[in-house]
Scaffold this motif. Sequence first.
Motif, PDB file in Angstrom:
ATOM      1  N   ILE A  44      47.093  85.724   4.599  1.00 25.72           N
ATOM      2  CA  ILE A  44      47.319  84.721   5.637  1.00 25.72           C
ATOM      3  C   ILE A  44      48.582  83.942   5.285  1.00 25.72           C
ATOM      4  O   ILE A  44      48.657  83.309   4.219  1.00 25.72           O
ATOM      5  N   GLU A  45      49.576  84.005   6.153  1.00 21.74           N
ATOM      6  CA  GLU A  45      50.846  83.340   5.896  1.00 21.74           C
ATOM      7  C   GLU A  45      50.740  81.849   6.226  1.00 21.74           C
ATOM      8  O   GLU A  45      49.833  81.409   6.943  1.00 21.74           O
ATOM      9  N   LYS A  46      51.707  81.076   5.731  1.00 20.78           N
ATOM     10  CA  LYS A  46      51.747  79.638   6.013  1.00 20.78           C
ATOM     11  C   LYS A  46      51.882  79.375   7.506  1.00 20.78           C
ATOM     12  O   LYS A  46      51.321  78.421   8.039  1.00 20.78           O
ATOM     13  N   ASP A  47      52.649  80.217   8.186  1.00 23.72           N
ATOM     14  CA  ASP A  47      52.833  80.049   9.630  1.00 23.72           C
ATOM     15  C   ASP A  47      51.516  80.246  10.385  1.00 23.72           C
ATOM     16  O   ASP A  47      51.279  79.609  11.417  1.00 23.72           O
ATOM     17  N   ASP A  48      50.668  81.145   9.869  1.00 25.63           N
ATOM     18  CA  ASP A  48      49.372  81.378  10.506  1.00 25.63           C
ATOM     19  C   ASP A  48      48.502  80.132  10.422  1.00 25.63           C
ATOM     20  O   ASP A  48      47.849  79.748  11.401  1.00 25.63           O
ATOM     21  N   ILE A  49      48.503  79.496   9.238  1.00 29.16           N
ATOM     22  CA  ILE A  49      47.709  78.290   9.055  1.00 29.16           C
ATOM     23  C   ILE A  49      48.263  77.155   9.899  1.00 29.16           C
ATOM     24  O   ILE A  49      47.522  76.387  10.509  1.00 29.16           O
ATOM     25  N   ALA A  50      49.592  77.054   9.946  1.00 25.34           N
ATOM     26  CA  ALA A  50      50.226  75.995  10.739  1.00 25.34           C
ATOM     27  C   ALA A  50      49.928  76.169  12.217  1.00 25.34           C
ATOM     28  O   ALA A  50      49.730  75.191  12.954  1.00 25.34           O
ATOM     29  N   ALA A  51      49.871  77.421  12.689  1.00 26.43           N
ATOM     30  CA  ALA A  51      49.600  77.678  14.101  1.00 26.43           C
ATOM     31  C   ALA A  51      48.174  77.302  14.476  1.00 26.43           C
ATOM     32  O   ALA A  51      47.898  76.885  15.601  1.00 26.43           O
ATOM     33  N   ALA A  52      47.251  77.446  13.521  1.00 27.24           N
ATOM     34  CA  ALA A  52      45.850  77.127  13.802  1.00 27.24           C
ATOM     35  C   ALA A  52      45.528  75.654  13.588  1.00 27.24           C
ATOM     36  O   ALA A  52      44.522  75.160  14.082  1.00 27.24           O
ATOM     37  N   ALA A  53      46.393  74.954  12.834  1.00 27.99           N
ATOM     38  CA  ALA A  53      46.128  73.546  12.523  1.00 27.99           C
ATOM     39  C   ALA A  53      46.218  72.695  13.783  1.00 27.99           C
ATOM     40  O   ALA A  53      46.998  72.988  14.696  1.00 27.99           O
ATOM     41  N   PRO A  54      45.428  71.625  13.850  1.00 30.53           N
ATOM     42  CA  PRO A  54      45.471  70.753  15.033  1.00 30.53           C
ATOM     43  C   PRO A  54      46.759  69.940  15.061  1.00 30.53           C
ATOM     44  O   PRO A  54      47.436  69.791  14.039  1.00 30.53           O
ATOM     45  N   GLU A  55      47.068  69.433  16.221  1.00 25.00           N
ATOM     46  CA  GLU A  55      48.240  68.578  16.368  1.00 25.00           C
ATOM     47  C   GLU A  55      48.009  67.298  15.565  1.00 25.00           C
ATOM     48  O   GLU A  55      46.975  66.647  15.684  1.00 25.00           O
ATOM     49  N   THR A  56      48.963  66.982  14.697  1.00 21.96           N
ATOM     50  CA  THR A  56      48.800  65.810  13.842  1.00 21.96           C
ATOM     51  C   THR A  56      49.157  64.555  14.627  1.00 21.96           C
ATOM     52  O   THR A  56      50.314  64.262  14.885  1.00 21.96           O
ATOM     53  N   LYS A  63      24.461  52.526  21.468  1.00 25.12           N
ATOM     54  CA  LYS A  63      25.196  53.778  21.614  1.00 25.12           C
ATOM     55  C   LYS A  63      26.121  54.028  20.429  1.00 25.12           C
ATOM     56  O   LYS A  63      26.460  53.130  19.665  1.00 25.12           O
ATOM     57  N   VAL A  64      26.531  55.280  20.310  1.00 21.44           N
ATOM     58  CA  VAL A  64      27.480  55.703  19.281  1.00 21.44           C
ATOM     59  C   VAL A  64      28.584  56.503  19.964  1.00 21.44           C
ATOM     60  O   VAL A  64      28.296  57.353  20.825  1.00 21.44           O
ATOM     61  N   GLY A  65      29.829  56.244  19.603  1.00 18.46           N
ATOM     62  CA  GLY A  65      30.938  56.999  20.174  1.00 18.46           C
ATOM     63  C   GLY A  65      31.150  58.300  19.408  1.00 18.46           C
ATOM     64  O   GLY A  65      31.273  58.288  18.184  1.00 18.46           O
ATOM     65  N   ILE A  66      31.185  59.416  20.120  1.00 19.32           N
ATOM     66  CA  ILE A  66      31.452  60.716  19.507  1.00 19.32           C
ATOM     67  C   ILE A  66      32.932  61.026  19.737  1.00 19.32           C
ATOM     68  O   ILE A  66      33.401  61.065  20.881  1.00 19.32           O
ATOM     69  N   ALA A  67      33.660  61.218  18.632  1.00 20.00           N
ATOM     70  CA  ALA A  67      35.118  61.324  18.744  1.00 20.00           C
ATOM     71  C   ALA A  67      35.656  62.463  17.888  1.00 20.00           C
ATOM     72  O   ALA A  67      34.985  62.968  16.985  1.00 20.00           O
ATOM     73  N   LYS A  68      36.875  62.859  18.188  1.00 18.65           N
ATOM     74  CA  LYS A  68      37.638  63.809  17.377  1.00 18.65           C
ATOM     75  C   LYS A  68      38.701  63.016  16.634  1.00 18.65           C
ATOM     76  O   LYS A  68      39.351  62.141  17.194  1.00 18.65           O
ATOM     77  N   VAL A  69      38.894  63.350  15.358  1.00  9.63           N
ATOM     78  CA  VAL A  69      39.898  62.674  14.553  1.00  9.63           C
ATOM     79  C   VAL A  69      40.557  63.689  13.627  1.00  9.63           C
ATOM     80  O   VAL A  69      39.882  64.591  13.102  1.00  9.63           O
ATOM     81  N   VAL A  70      41.861  63.558  13.456  1.00  9.26           N
ATOM     82  CA  VAL A  70      42.603  64.433  12.546  1.00  9.26           C
ATOM     83  C   VAL A  70      42.925  63.649  11.286  1.00  9.26           C
ATOM     84  O   VAL A  70      43.595  62.621  11.345  1.00  9.26           O
ATOM     85  N   ILE A  71      42.429  64.120  10.163  1.00  8.81           N
ATOM     86  CA  ILE A  71      42.730  63.517   8.864  1.00  8.81           C
ATOM     87  C   ILE A  71      43.516  64.538   8.057  1.00  8.81           C
ATOM     88  O   ILE A  71      43.021  65.629   7.778  1.00  8.81           O
ATOM     89  N   ARG A  72      44.748  64.165   7.760  1.00 11.28           N
ATOM     90  CA  ARG A  72      45.710  65.067   7.118  1.00 11.28           C
ATOM     91  C   ARG A  72      45.955  66.268   8.035  1.00 11.28           C
ATOM     92  O   ARG A  72      46.633  66.130   9.017  1.00 11.28           O
ATOM     93  N   THR A  73      45.414  67.434   7.741  1.00  3.96           N
ATOM     94  CA  THR A  73      45.712  68.589   8.591  1.00  3.96           C
ATOM     95  C   THR A  73      44.462  69.188   9.217  1.00  3.96           C
ATOM     96  O   THR A  73      44.523  70.254   9.813  1.00  3.96           O
ATOM     97  N   ARG A  74      43.349  68.512   9.105  1.00  6.74           N
ATOM     98  CA  ARG A  74      42.102  69.075   9.604  1.00  6.74           C
ATOM     99  C   ARG A  74      41.465  68.161  10.648  1.00  6.74           C
ATOM    100  O   ARG A  74      41.494  66.941  10.508  1.00  6.74           O
ATOM    101  N   GLU A  75      40.912  68.780  11.681  1.00  6.18           N
ATOM    102  CA  GLU A  75      40.259  68.018  12.736  1.00  6.18           C
ATOM    103  C   GLU A  75      38.762  67.919  12.447  1.00  6.18           C
ATOM    104  O   GLU A  75      38.122  68.903  12.070  1.00  6.18           O
ATOM    105  N   TYR A  76      38.217  66.724  12.629  1.00  4.54           N
ATOM    106  CA  TYR A  76      36.808  66.477  12.349  1.00  4.54           C
ATOM    107  C   TYR A  76      36.105  65.919  13.582  1.00  4.54           C
ATOM    108  O   TYR A  76      36.710  65.239  14.403  1.00  4.54           O
TER     109      TYR A  76
END
Length: 297
Positions: free
Chosen positions: A75-87, A135-148
Motif C-alpha cells: 500500500i503506497e502513501k498515495d493510497d493511504i492519503a486518498a482514503a484519508a478523510p478531509e482534514t 439528548k446526545v449529539g452524534i457527530a463526526k470528527v477528524v483527529i489527526r488523519t482519522r475520522e471518528y
Amino acid sequence: MARPIWTGALSFGLLNVPVSLMSGERRTDLSFRMLDSRDKKPIRFERVNADTGEEVPWKDIVKAFEYDKGSYVVIEKDDIAAAAPETHESIDVEAFVDAAEIDLRFFEKPYVLVPGKKAEKGYVLLRETLRKTGKVGIAKVVIRTREYLSAVMPQDKALVLILLRYPQELVGLDEYALPEGKPSDYRVAAKELQMAEQLIESMTSQWKPTDYHNEFRERLSAIIKKRIKSAGATTKFEEPEPREDAATNVVDFVSLLKKSLDTKKRTPAKKSAAKKAPVKKKTAKTAKKAARKRASQ
C-alpha cells in the motif's frame, strides 16, 4: 495547561460554536525498559529482514496488507492519503439521540470541548439544551488523519466529546452462551431476589470517583522508590551515538560540517614530484662583488 489538539468549531444546524478540542484523560501507567540481566544494559529492538536477518533501514520499509497467509499487497502513501478523510477542524453534529439509547460498550475515549473567545453563549445554549432534553449529539470528527464517530454530551460545566466505537468493532452478545429466559428457569427463588435487592440497597452509596485509586500502581511505585534508595540497586547507561550507517532519512548536517572543517584544517602534503627552483652557484667573481658591496655600505 495542556495544549489543544486542534481549534475549530462545533456545528449543529446553522449554528457554529468556536471550540478547542482538549484531551480528557491522563495516562498514569508505569512504563518499563527491558535490560539484559547479565550486565543491566538496555535491549535494542531492530527491524530485520525475516529472510536474510539483515537490518532494514526505515527508508526501505513499506506498508503492506496480508490478504492471504504469506501473500501481501503493498500500500503506497498515495493510497493511504486518498482514503484519508478531509482534514478539517470541525465537529459536525449529524443527529441527536436519547442518551439512554447508546450501549455503554460504544463509549471509548473522552475529550473536553472548551469554548473559544466570545463563544460562551452558543456553548451554554447547546449544553443546557442537551441537559434539559436528555439528548446526545452524534457527530463526526477528524483527529489527526482519522475520522471518528463521537457523542457530544453535557457534563457539569462542560461539553464533553466521547469517541464511539463503530458497530463492526463490537462483538455481538449473541455470540456468547448467555443465560436467557426468566429467573425461575434457573431456579432463582423470589426470596433470593428479595435478599439480593436488600444487600444491594445496603451497599448503595453516592458515586465518588476520588475514593478509588489504582492500588497496584501505588504499591509498585512505593517498591520502585524503595529500590532507588537501596545501594547498588540502580544502574546507569548512556545511549550510544547513532551509528553512521544507521537507517535514517535525516541528514546530520552538523556531522557533515565538522568533517568538512577537519578536512580544511589538514596540512597539504608536500609535492615530491615538484621541481625545485635551480640554485645559483657562487663563483669567485660574484663573491668579490658581494664583498665590495658590503665594504661600501
